[in-house]
Design a protein around this motif. Structure first.
Motif, PDB file in Angstrom:
ATOM      1  N   SER A 153     -19.777  45.478 -65.750  1.00 44.09           N
ATOM      2  CA  SER A 153     -21.063  46.116 -66.079  1.00 44.09           C
ATOM      3  C   SER A 153     -21.823  46.361 -64.779  1.00 44.09           C
ATOM      4  O   SER A 153     -21.715  45.567 -63.838  1.00 44.09           O
ATOM      5  N   PRO A 154     -22.587  47.464 -64.718  1.00 43.22           N
ATOM      6  CA  PRO A 154     -23.313  47.770 -63.480  1.00 43.22           C
ATOM      7  C   PRO A 154     -24.339  46.670 -63.187  1.00 43.22           C
ATOM      8  O   PRO A 154     -25.114  46.290 -64.063  1.00 43.22           O
ATOM      9  N   GLY A 155     -24.300  46.176 -61.974  1.00 37.83           N
ATOM     10  CA  GLY A 155     -25.193  45.064 -61.615  1.00 37.83           C
ATOM     11  C   GLY A 155     -24.400  43.800 -61.334  1.00 37.83           C
ATOM     12  O   GLY A 155     -24.933  42.825 -60.806  1.00 37.83           O
ATOM     13  N   MET A 156     -23.100  43.825 -61.663  1.00 35.87           N
ATOM     14  CA  MET A 156     -22.297  42.628 -61.371  1.00 35.87           C
ATOM     15  C   MET A 156     -22.225  42.383 -59.863  1.00 35.87           C
ATOM     16  O   MET A 156     -22.222  41.247 -59.411  1.00 35.87           O
ATOM     17  N   ASN A 157     -22.192  43.457 -59.074  1.00 34.61           N
ATOM     18  CA  ASN A 157     -22.153  43.260 -57.619  1.00 34.61           C
ATOM     19  C   ASN A 157     -23.468  42.681 -57.107  1.00 34.61           C
ATOM     20  O   ASN A 157     -23.468  41.845 -56.202  1.00 34.61           O
ATOM     21  N   ALA A 158     -24.561  43.120 -57.695  1.00 32.57           N
ATOM     22  CA  ALA A 158     -25.858  42.553 -57.304  1.00 32.57           C
ATOM     23  C   ALA A 158     -25.876  41.063 -57.651  1.00 32.57           C
ATOM     24  O   ALA A 158     -26.464  40.237 -56.934  1.00 32.57           O
ATOM     25  N   ALA A 159     -25.195  40.713 -58.751  1.00 35.03           N
ATOM     26  CA  ALA A 159     -25.122  39.299 -59.171  1.00 35.03           C
ATOM     27  C   ALA A 159     -24.267  38.495 -58.184  1.00 35.03           C
ATOM     28  O   ALA A 159     -24.660  37.404 -57.754  1.00 35.03           O
ATOM     29  N   ILE A 160     -23.125  39.059 -57.798  1.00 31.05           N
ATOM     30  CA  ILE A 160     -22.242  38.365 -56.840  1.00 31.05           C
ATOM     31  C   ILE A 160     -22.992  38.141 -55.523  1.00 31.05           C
ATOM     32  O   ILE A 160     -22.960  37.069 -54.925  1.00 31.05           O
ATOM     33  N   ARG A 161     -23.686  39.201 -55.104  1.00 28.30           N
ATOM     34  CA  ARG A 161     -24.461  39.112 -53.850  1.00 28.30           C
ATOM     35  C   ARG A 161     -25.499  37.987 -53.931  1.00 28.30           C
ATOM     36  O   ARG A 161     -25.658  37.202 -53.001  1.00 28.30           O
ATOM     37  N   ALA A 162     -26.181  37.906 -55.085  1.00 30.73           N
ATOM     38  CA  ALA A 162     -27.237  36.900 -55.217  1.00 30.73           C
ATOM     39  C   ALA A 162     -26.642  35.487 -55.224  1.00 30.73           C
ATOM     40  O   ALA A 162     -27.221  34.557 -54.648  1.00 30.73           O
ATOM     41  N   VAL A 163     -25.485  35.320 -55.858  1.00 29.32           N
ATOM     42  CA  VAL A 163     -24.847  33.987 -55.861  1.00 29.32           C
ATOM     43  C   VAL A 163     -24.453  33.619 -54.425  1.00 29.32           C
ATOM     44  O   VAL A 163     -24.727  32.507 -53.951  1.00 29.32           O
ATOM     45  N   ASP A 189     -31.648  46.392 -63.441  1.00 33.14           N
ATOM     46  CA  ASP A 189     -30.445  45.547 -63.467  1.00 33.14           C
ATOM     47  C   ASP A 189     -30.248  44.783 -62.158  1.00 33.14           C
ATOM     48  O   ASP A 189     -29.767  43.650 -62.159  1.00 33.14           O
ATOM     49  N   ARG A 190     -30.620  45.399 -61.045  1.00 35.77           N
ATOM     50  CA  ARG A 190     -30.463  44.711 -59.755  1.00 35.77           C
ATOM     51  C   ARG A 190     -31.406  43.510 -59.674  1.00 35.77           C
ATOM     52  O   ARG A 190     -31.038  42.439 -59.193  1.00 35.77           O
ATOM     53  N   VAL A 191     -32.644  43.723 -60.138  1.00 42.19           N
ATOM     54  CA  VAL A 191     -33.627  42.628 -60.075  1.00 42.19           C
ATOM     55  C   VAL A 191     -33.230  41.525 -61.051  1.00 42.19           C
ATOM     56  O   VAL A 191     -33.268  40.329 -60.731  1.00 42.19           O
ATOM     57  N   LEU A 192     -32.798  41.940 -62.247  1.00 42.17           N
ATOM     58  CA  LEU A 192     -32.365  40.953 -63.250  1.00 42.17           C
ATOM     59  C   LEU A 192     -31.211  40.115 -62.701  1.00 42.17           C
ATOM     60  O   LEU A 192     -31.229  38.872 -62.762  1.00 42.17           O
ATOM     61  N   ALA A 193     -30.203  40.787 -62.139  1.00 39.64           N
ATOM     62  CA  ALA A 193     -29.035  40.077 -61.602  1.00 39.64           C
ATOM     63  C   ALA A 193     -29.460  39.118 -60.494  1.00 39.64           C
ATOM     64  O   ALA A 193     -28.990  37.972 -60.431  1.00 39.64           O
ATOM     65  N   SER A 194     -30.367  39.571 -59.656  1.00 38.20           N
ATOM     66  CA  SER A 194     -30.809  38.734 -58.528  1.00 38.20           C
ATOM     67  C   SER A 194     -31.544  37.502 -59.037  1.00 38.20           C
ATOM     68  O   SER A 194     -31.274  36.375 -58.596  1.00 38.20           O
ATOM     69  N   ARG A 195     -32.434  37.702 -59.985  1.00 36.62           N
ATOM     70  CA  ARG A 195     -33.210  36.566 -60.502  1.00 36.62           C
ATOM     71  C   ARG A 195     -32.308  35.570 -61.225  1.00 36.62           C
ATOM     72  O   ARG A 195     -32.408  34.361 -61.033  1.00 36.62           O
ATOM     73  N   LEU A 196     -31.431  36.099 -62.085  1.00 34.39           N
ATOM     74  CA  LEU A 196     -30.564  35.208 -62.874  1.00 34.39           C
ATOM     75  C   LEU A 196     -29.643  34.393 -61.965  1.00 34.39           C
ATOM     76  O   LEU A 196     -29.425  33.194 -62.189  1.00 34.39           O
ATOM     77  N   CYS A 197     -29.127  35.040 -60.929  1.00 34.14           N
ATOM     78  CA  CYS A 197     -28.107  34.351 -60.121  1.00 34.14           C
ATOM     79  C   CYS A 197     -28.704  33.362 -59.129  1.00 34.14           C
ATOM     80  O   CYS A 197     -28.089  32.340 -58.845  1.00 34.14           O
ATOM     81  N   VAL A 198     -29.903  33.639 -58.624  1.00 40.37           N
ATOM     82  CA  VAL A 198     -30.548  32.619 -57.781  1.00 40.37           C
ATOM     83  C   VAL A 198     -30.782  31.379 -58.641  1.00 40.37           C
ATOM     84  O   VAL A 198     -30.489  30.246 -58.249  1.00 40.37           O
ATOM     85  N   LYS A 199     -31.247  31.603 -59.862  1.00 38.96           N
ATOM     86  CA  LYS A 199     -31.499  30.469 -60.768  1.00 38.96           C
ATOM     87  C   LYS A 199     -30.188  29.740 -61.084  1.00 38.96           C
ATOM     88  O   LYS A 199     -30.151  28.501 -61.135  1.00 38.96           O
TER      89      LYS A 199
END
Ligand code: F6P
Length: 318
Positions: free
Chosen positions: A7-17, A259-269
């Protein structure tokens, strides 16, 4: 790892992790192709720099898969041995309910803490109002339907547009309102064939020359989208009905800012909760706040659609 339908935003999630791990000075590995990469011991080291320039990319640099082998106990034993060899203390799994189900069984069998991050275009995960990729998919759908509207209106045609969502109607309902659809067919509400015919008949009489019906792929009206179009043509012969199945274009593309902001927030948490020793939970966003919920509870229920949106759609398609 990322797993299940991408899903679009998975890379933003990987980056945030990776970045949050680096910030808190812990090592981070990215397993390739979801659970399959764990079984095959296929991983890469992720650090703050290795995830540069990916926040804007669709897809997932870790790739994704639905591993059949992981469904077997043997497969999971192999995966656990590899994770132990790599000194993994916790796993962050980005995916949908299939991913979380696999993660929960794995954590119970092998005692490796799991934190789930909801990533799917379907938005069908309990415990979060939004999943990563849903907003981008909605925007892709309305962009496509806007284009269909141009040709529908030039030719006075009726279009049935099938959208994804598996068993859930979130994409159909929200994109249908956003794209100004005449009717929206979703699995959660069986509007019935008669009602559809009546509505189309009413539209024609009220002077509409073209119409768009959004059909969720999981709709239970009893016919697939092609049969539905044929049925309408048989019963309302003055309609020149066409079908467009949007398919996998809904899963691609650069993620929206949301989606980028959501992924970033979720993954930092997610990283913070893992460091805090939490396990078998999922992070989600409820009323714009990042929360966590036990995985078992996230898997127990399904989010419900907002029926008010159906009423809005009815009023606006007058
Ligand atoms: O779960 C995401 C999703 O795109 C669904 O909307 C769809 O039903 C399914 O995956 C399609 O899966 P696949 O890519 O394996 O065909």
């Amino acid at each position: 790892m990322t797993s299940g339908g991408d899903s679009p935003g998975m890379n933003a999630a990987i980056r945030a992790v990776a970045r949050a791990s680096s910030y808190y000075r812990v090592e981070c590995l990215g397993f390739m192709r979801g659970f399959q990469g764990m079984i095959e011991n296929d991983y890469i080291e992720l650090n703050a720099r290795s995830v540069r320039n990916i926040i804007n990319l669709g897809g997932t640099i870790l790739k994704s898969a639905r591993s059949k082998e992981f469904l077997t106990e043997e497969g999971r034993v192999k995966a656990a041995a590899n994770l132990k060899k790599a000194n993994i203390d916790a796993m962050i799994l980005i995916g949908g309910d299939g991913t979380f189900r696999g993660g929960k069984v794995f954590s119970e069998e092998h005692n490796i803490p799991v934190i789930g991050v909801p990533g799917t275009i379907d938005n069908d995960i309990f415990g979060t109002h939004y999943t990563i990729g849903y907003d981008t998919a909605l925007n892709t759908v309305i962009d496509a339907v806007d284009k269909i509207r141009d040709t529908a209106s030039s030719h006075n045609r009726l279009f049935f547009v099938e959208v994804m969502g598996r068993d859930a109607g979130f994409i159909a309902l929200n994109s249908g309102i956003g794209a100004g659809a005449e009717e929206i067919l979703i699995p959660e509400e069986d509007l019935g064939l008669d009602r559809l015919l009546n509505s189309l008949e009413r539209s024609r009489r009220s002077g509409k020359t073209s119409s768009i019906v959004i059909v969720s792929e999981g709709d239970k009206i009893g016919k697939n989208v092609f049969e539905l179009a044929a049925y309408v043509k048989d019963n309302l012969p003055y309609y020149d009905a066409k079908v467009t199945v949007l398919g996998h274009i809904q899963r691609g593309g650069s993620p929206t800012c949301f989606d980028r902001v959501l992924a970033s927030r979720l993954c930092v948490k997610a990283v913070e909760l893992a460091l805090d020793g939490q396990q078998d939970i999922m992070v989600g966003m409820m009323n714009n706040e990042i929360k966590s919920i036990e995985l078992v509870n996230a898997l127990k229920s399904k989010p419900t659609i907002n029926k008010e949106l159906l009423r809005i759609s009815d009023i606006l398609s007058v």
